[in-house]
Design an enzyme around this catalytic site. Sequence first.
Site, PDB file in Angstrom:
ATOM      1  N   LYS A 204       0.811  -1.215   0.000  1.00  0.00           N
ATOM      2  CA  LYS A 204       0.000   0.000   0.000  1.00  0.00           C
ATOM      3  C   LYS A 204       0.850   1.273   0.000  1.00  0.00           C
ATOM      4  O   LYS A 204       2.053   1.246   0.250  1.00  0.00           O
ATOM      5  CB  LYS A 204      -0.964  -0.012   1.191  1.00  0.00           C
ATOM      6  CG  LYS A 204      -2.137  -0.976   0.990  1.00  0.00           C
ATOM      7  CD  LYS A 204      -3.191  -0.831   2.074  1.00  0.00           C
ATOM      8  CE  LYS A 204      -4.410  -1.703   1.769  1.00  0.00           C
ATOM      9  NZ  LYS A 204      -5.444  -1.617   2.822  1.00  0.00           N
ATOM     10  N   ARG A 238      -3.603 -10.066   5.192  1.00  0.00           N
ATOM     11  CA  ARG A 238      -4.029 -10.075   3.785  1.00  0.00           C
ATOM     12  C   ARG A 238      -2.855  -9.568   2.941  1.00  0.00           C
ATOM     13  O   ARG A 238      -2.480  -8.401   3.042  1.00  0.00           O
ATOM     14  CB  ARG A 238      -5.264  -9.185   3.616  1.00  0.00           C
ATOM     15  CG  ARG A 238      -5.854  -9.163   2.220  1.00  0.00           C
ATOM     16  CD  ARG A 238      -7.101  -8.270   2.182  1.00  0.00           C
ATOM     17  NE  ARG A 238      -7.716  -8.247   0.861  1.00  0.00           N
ATOM     18  CZ  ARG A 238      -7.368  -7.405  -0.111  1.00  0.00           C
ATOM     19  NH1 ARG A 238      -6.414  -6.503   0.102  1.00  0.00           N
ATOM     20  NH2 ARG A 238      -7.973  -7.454  -1.280  1.00  0.00           N
TER      21      ARG A 238
END
Length: 259
Positions: A204, A238
């Site tokens: 991210k 995740r």
Amino acid sequence: MGILNVTPDSFSDGGRYLDPDAALAQARRLVEEGADMLDVGGESTRPGAAAVDAASEVQRVIPVVQALREAFDVPISVDTSKPEVMREAVAAGADLINDVRALREPGALEAALASGAAVCLMHMLGEPRTMQQAPHYGDVVGEVRDFLAVQMQACLDAGLPTERLLVDPGFGFGKTLAHNLSLLKHLDRLGDLGAPLLVGMSRKTMIGQILDLPVEERQTGSIAAALFAAEKGAAILRVHDVRPTVEALQVLQAVQAAE
């Protein structure tokens, strides 16, 4: 949790697994590398991504869920906020509804309740298209915790039991780098919610901002963040890069188990 995006525009792997055969091959690789579950997403939730209607999302997701159910015994998660997709995906074999909007869309709570599936409630400030436009908190950890507690209670009031719930603080969803770092540092403050904690930071922007690296070079930073989250109580990670994350976790667990 191995990430399997069947979208043309996801920030990291958009367009690579739109074809069900390509998605199945990628899923097999993730499972072989040590993924305990698979998360299938048919709509990108990156900042500025275009919205996808329910029919298009169903068309992308359901053939993949069906193929995964036939091929693997691992739990399958579907990353969606739409009641129609929830119903179709669980009917096709999905075990978990992973909802970035925490069942706040009309009909979502009812669909999740009727499905019998587990549900992950995620915190997000605003909407994916605009969530990164100057997000503000007085106390990010406290406000995220309070939101998740309220949404959990709404589920309990509707008849969705605690044992079917997971929570996700929503790293990168309406949060600056400072917000994300504070959440990660104090992740253990969410431990008393009474639900397993799912964390997704893989590749991210927060990792890119810390290291000043593009998406394709954020693996090491993502693994470091995942290890810290595991130390702070995360039950599910995740990730895109399953094997190196699994190996890092094995080292961490060996140290934790030592005398």
